[in-house]
Enzyme design. Sequence first.
Site, PDB file in Angstrom:
ATOM      1  N   SER A 243      57.988  30.180   2.345  1.00 34.36           N
ATOM      2  CA  SER A 243      57.568  28.792   2.498  1.00 34.36           C
ATOM      3  C   SER A 243      56.926  28.596   3.876  1.00 34.36           C
ATOM      4  CB  SER A 243      58.752  27.861   2.249  1.00 34.36           C
ATOM      5  OG  SER A 243      58.315  26.560   1.983  1.00 34.36           O
ATOM      6  N   ASP A 469      55.127  26.860  -8.665  1.00 30.37           N
ATOM      7  CA  ASP A 469      55.802  26.440  -7.431  1.00 30.37           C
ATOM      8  C   ASP A 469      55.504  24.972  -7.125  1.00 30.37           C
ATOM      9  OD1 ASP A 469      56.649  26.114  -4.699  1.00 30.37           O
ATOM     10  OD2 ASP A 469      56.524  28.282  -4.461  1.00 30.37           O
ATOM     11  N   HIS A 499      60.418  27.615  -6.563  1.00 29.76           N
ATOM     12  CA  HIS A 499      59.843  27.813  -5.238  1.00 29.76           C
ATOM     13  C   HIS A 499      60.097  29.240  -4.793  1.00 29.76           C
ATOM     14  CE1 HIS A 499      58.204  26.712  -1.446  1.00 29.76           C
ATOM     15  NE2 HIS A 499      59.344  26.700  -0.789  1.00 29.76           N
TER      16      HIS A 499
END
Length: 530
Positions: A243, A469, A499
């Site tokens: 991320s 995602d 995710h």
Amino acid sequence: MRTTPALRATALAATATVLLPLAACSDDSGGADRAGPSVASTASPTTTPKDLASQKLDWKRCPAPNNAQGSGTAPSPLPGGTAWECSFMDVPLDYGDPDGRTIELALVRAKAKDRDRRLGSLVFNFGGPGASGVATLPAFGTAYDALRTRYDLVSFDPRGVGRSEGVRCSDDKALDARYEMDGTPDDAKEQKAFVDDLKSFVADCEKNSGEELPYVGTTNAARDMDLVRSVLGDDRLNYFGISYGTELGGVYAHLFPKKVGRAVLDAVVDPTEDAEKSALGQAEGFQLALDNFTADCAKRDDCKLPGSTSQEVQDWIADMLEKLELRPVPGLGERELTQTQATTGVASALYSKETWPLLEQGLDEADGKNGGLLLALADSLNGRTQDGHYDNSSAANTAISCADSKQRFTVEQTKAALPAFRKASPVFGDYLGWGLMSCTGWPVAGTWDTPDVSAPGAAPILVIGNTGDPATPYAGAKAMATELGEGVGVELTYKGEGHGAYNSGSTCVQKAVDGYLLDGKVPAAGTVCD
């Protein structure tokens, strides 16, 4: 840019970032940014004092996480009995003044199993910005145990996070109040309350952490990582970024291309998007995840939610959220579930397909006047523990994001952007649209519109995009691979939900990642894993 405050890694089965709960100050007059120090000077070439580059770390058994890291118990040993060890490392507060004040970074490690074939350290960043690596890596350590065959697994609390001079803003009571209020104001009264709350929050941040705020940006965090690499004794940085950690990894590669070892970027932030485009893309991403959730629910005979089509289920969810704005329902203890908290709770469960059953149950129970589960999901995103304490992930997220991004939005500019956000997502659009104001009025000027991640001459970097995602939409992976440069960014696609990809259960993804990190086998660019 990046996505927003860190998902509580110990609460849900994904490490990620979340919807911004409007955690900064705003000026309702639409005036210029308040005067304050700029972080631009920290972007100049720097040197590190020899005594810092050669410092020795004192590794000891890890204590329990503190409140800023999310509290809890001390990490248990890994399979085979390997204990987690923790230490602190000194870094310059200001790399433009390397002989000035230093701050401590908190680190954690678990030693490699095969010491004879050890490749060095593998450094993790789990996102946010604001996630505590010292708390997160042990919580998910078994998921990366295959990589521990040849690496010491290492993570750290980036500056401003957790035990690393963690940014402090509002106290627990004030945070309870601000998360209960309406994050999508509809009239002048609600708008004033919204702006006043944001002003109060930034004043608390400035009062409690004002000296550190100019220095918590991603460029300094990348320099810290290079110092970590050096102190750990590695010639190159082997890295696993998730991320926001992909943005940090990209910035590191740009600053230190010849120091990049074997690196993986999973759940990729699009480095070409500014704050507004990133937030709009996130609205589309969460809407896509909600579409997939409601389609799955509608086709099952045992779904608890009403509706025979995806749209009917989604309309029911939107209607229930509207009702919560007028009349919150009982939540946990004396706390109620409000519309904003329910929206946050819905978002939290969309990070992983494994938590879809919790979302279905939470929505069903909230319709029956029991908002406890959705409120617990919201708490997990907001960093609130069951005993009522908050970690500092939201405060750190705002501080780091605003040290990076130059964009500052007025109320008028935000209102003008709302139609596009509502079109992108009827459920999340207003929430993310008002989140554009998160850095308006912040006392530190930002560094960039978008980060430079070009890294000519760096070793191949594996860039993984997940088509489903919600928080870092799939297109970001291609953009990152392109910006890293030809021969550097190697894109891999995972066709799945949630995710990130490595911990999705995909054997294909894990084999590709493990093959590169452990054996140096670079997957073919364009590889697709179903």
